[in-house]
Write a protein that holds these residues in place. Structure first.
Motif, PDB file in Angstrom:
ATOM      1  N   GLY A  23       3.774 -48.204 -21.413  1.00  0.00           N
ATOM      2  CA  GLY A  23       4.336 -47.110 -20.640  1.00  0.00           C
ATOM      3  C   GLY A  23       5.759 -46.802 -21.035  1.00  0.00           C
ATOM      4  O   GLY A  23       6.371 -47.487 -21.843  1.00  0.00           O
ATOM      5  N   TYR A  24       6.272 -45.737 -20.432  1.00  0.00           N
ATOM      6  CA  TYR A  24       7.662 -45.369 -20.682  1.00  0.00           C
ATOM      7  C   TYR A  24       8.536 -46.377 -19.978  1.00  0.00           C
ATOM      8  O   TYR A  24       8.236 -46.762 -18.867  1.00  0.00           O
ATOM      9  CB  TYR A  24       7.932 -43.954 -20.154  1.00  0.00           C
ATOM     10  N   PRO A  25       9.592 -46.873 -20.532  1.00  0.00           N
ATOM     11  CA  PRO A  25      10.278 -46.472 -21.747  1.00  0.00           C
ATOM     12  C   PRO A  25       9.901 -47.281 -22.970  1.00  0.00           C
ATOM     13  O   PRO A  25      10.483 -47.077 -24.031  1.00  0.00           O
ATOM     14  CB  PRO A  25      11.736 -46.706 -21.394  1.00  0.00           C
ATOM     15  N   GLU A  26       8.963 -48.208 -22.847  1.00  0.00           N
ATOM     16  CA  GLU A  26       8.638 -49.067 -23.985  1.00  0.00           C
ATOM     17  C   GLU A  26       8.198 -48.279 -25.204  1.00  0.00           C
ATOM     18  O   GLU A  26       8.484 -48.665 -26.341  1.00  0.00           O
ATOM     19  CB  GLU A  26       7.560 -50.095 -23.621  1.00  0.00           C
ATOM     20  N   ASP A  27       7.511 -47.141 -24.995  1.00  0.00           N
ATOM     21  CA  ASP A  27       7.059 -46.362 -26.146  1.00  0.00           C
ATOM     22  C   ASP A  27       8.186 -45.603 -26.835  1.00  0.00           C
ATOM     23  O   ASP A  27       8.009 -45.054 -27.907  1.00  0.00           O
ATOM     24  CB  ASP A  27       5.929 -45.412 -25.751  1.00  0.00           C
ATOM     25  N   ALA A  28       9.391 -45.571 -26.237  1.00  0.00           N
ATOM     26  CA  ALA A  28      10.550 -44.919 -26.853  1.00  0.00           C
ATOM     27  C   ALA A  28      11.395 -45.899 -27.663  1.00  0.00           C
ATOM     28  O   ALA A  28      12.366 -45.494 -28.287  1.00  0.00           O
ATOM     29  CB  ALA A  28      11.422 -44.270 -25.781  1.00  0.00           C
ATOM     30  N   HIS A  68      16.003 -50.959 -17.068  1.00  0.00           N
ATOM     31  CA  HIS A  68      15.439 -49.625 -16.883  1.00  0.00           C
ATOM     32  C   HIS A  68      15.607 -49.261 -15.422  1.00  0.00           C
ATOM     33  O   HIS A  68      15.107 -49.962 -14.542  1.00  0.00           O
ATOM     34  CB  HIS A  68      13.961 -49.599 -17.283  1.00  0.00           C
ATOM     35  N   PHE A 122      11.818 -38.511 -13.021  1.00  0.00           N
ATOM     36  CA  PHE A 122      11.865 -38.294 -14.464  1.00  0.00           C
ATOM     37  C   PHE A 122      13.259 -38.441 -15.057  1.00  0.00           C
ATOM     38  O   PHE A 122      13.530 -37.929 -16.143  1.00  0.00           O
ATOM     39  CB  PHE A 122      11.270 -36.921 -14.799  1.00  0.00           C
ATOM     40  N   HIS A 180      15.750 -41.402 -16.363  1.00  0.00           N
ATOM     41  CA  HIS A 180      15.719 -42.811 -16.752  1.00  0.00           C
ATOM     42  C   HIS A 180      17.058 -43.213 -17.349  1.00  0.00           C
ATOM     43  O   HIS A 180      17.605 -42.503 -18.199  1.00  0.00           O
ATOM     44  CB  HIS A 180      14.628 -43.068 -17.796  1.00  0.00           C
ATOM     45  N   ARG A 219      17.400 -40.366 -20.305  1.00  0.00           N
ATOM     46  CA  ARG A 219      16.375 -39.350 -20.458  1.00  0.00           C
ATOM     47  C   ARG A 219      16.224 -38.613 -19.136  1.00  0.00           C
ATOM     48  O   ARG A 219      16.123 -39.238 -18.087  1.00  0.00           O
ATOM     49  CB  ARG A 219      15.025 -39.968 -20.849  1.00  0.00           C
ATOM     50  N   HIS A 257      12.959 -31.613 -21.547  1.00  0.00           N
ATOM     51  CA  HIS A 257      13.518 -32.957 -21.644  1.00  0.00           C
ATOM     52  C   HIS A 257      14.847 -32.927 -22.391  1.00  0.00           C
ATOM     53  O   HIS A 257      15.023 -32.159 -23.329  1.00  0.00           O
ATOM     54  CB  HIS A 257      12.553 -33.890 -22.380  1.00  0.00           C
TER      55      HIS A 257
END
Length: 175
Positions: free
Chosen positions: A2-7, A17, A83, A85, A96, A102
């Motif tokens: 999930g976000y933010p790991e995928d960033a 986070h 939304f 972060h 973000r 965004h």
């Protein structure tokens, strides 16, 4: 994942986070409660004094006004909170924001020259505040409503200090 790991980069470590502090949801929550109470009061009046199509029209009008107030005054702040972060990794600070559009800022930890925080009496009670990050050759960046701002300040300071140790520099000393 999930976000933010995928960033994050493959070997980048997530340290912190956070979403903004819940205090930014206080006014929308109060608005929701008051709008719901007033709608309930209006429905009670409509049930007691109107019959037939007048009752139906009053109920529809009350529901429409309630829905408009909730969609206008409570949903946008909730989505803005959800939304947004604030992320600290072992390499950078990421911010973000945005639902449809965004935006983001990445600040490499190695470029941070100064970390500050400030909070007033109410913010101290709520354990929140403004974090100020000064990166090399840039204007200070201010991030409001950071939960546990003193803890985040300390954590970020240690990340900056560790990054300067890795580069072989020491603050206050010349080699």
């Amino acid at each position: 994942m999930g976000y933010p790991e995928d960033a994050l980069a493959g070997d980048e470590e997530l340290i912190l986070h956070r979403h903004p502090h819940w205090k930014m949801l206080l006014v929308p929550a109060i608005t929701f409660v008051l709008a719901t109470a007033l709608a309930g009061f209006g429905l009670g009046l409509a049930d007691g004094g109107l019959d037939g199509s007048g009752h139906t029209a009053a109920v529809a009008a009350i529901a429409a006004v309630w829905l408009a107030v909730v969609c206008w005054r409570t949903v946008p702040p909730l989505l803005r909170w959800k939304f947004t972060h604030f992320i600290v990794t072992d390499r950078r600070v990421l911010i973000r924001e945005g639902v449809l559009t965004h935006s983001g800022i990445d600040i490499p930890v190695a470029r941070i020259s100064n970390v500050q925080f400030r909070h007033g009496p109410i913010d101290r009670i709520l354990r929140t505040g403004t974090l100020v990050i000064v990166a090399a050759s840039d204007d200070p960046l201010e991030f409001d409503d950071i939960p546990e701002v003193q803890r985040v300040h300390g954590l970020l300071y240690h990340q900056v200090f560790d990054a300067t140790d890795v580069r072989g520099e020491r603050r206050g000393d010349t080699w």
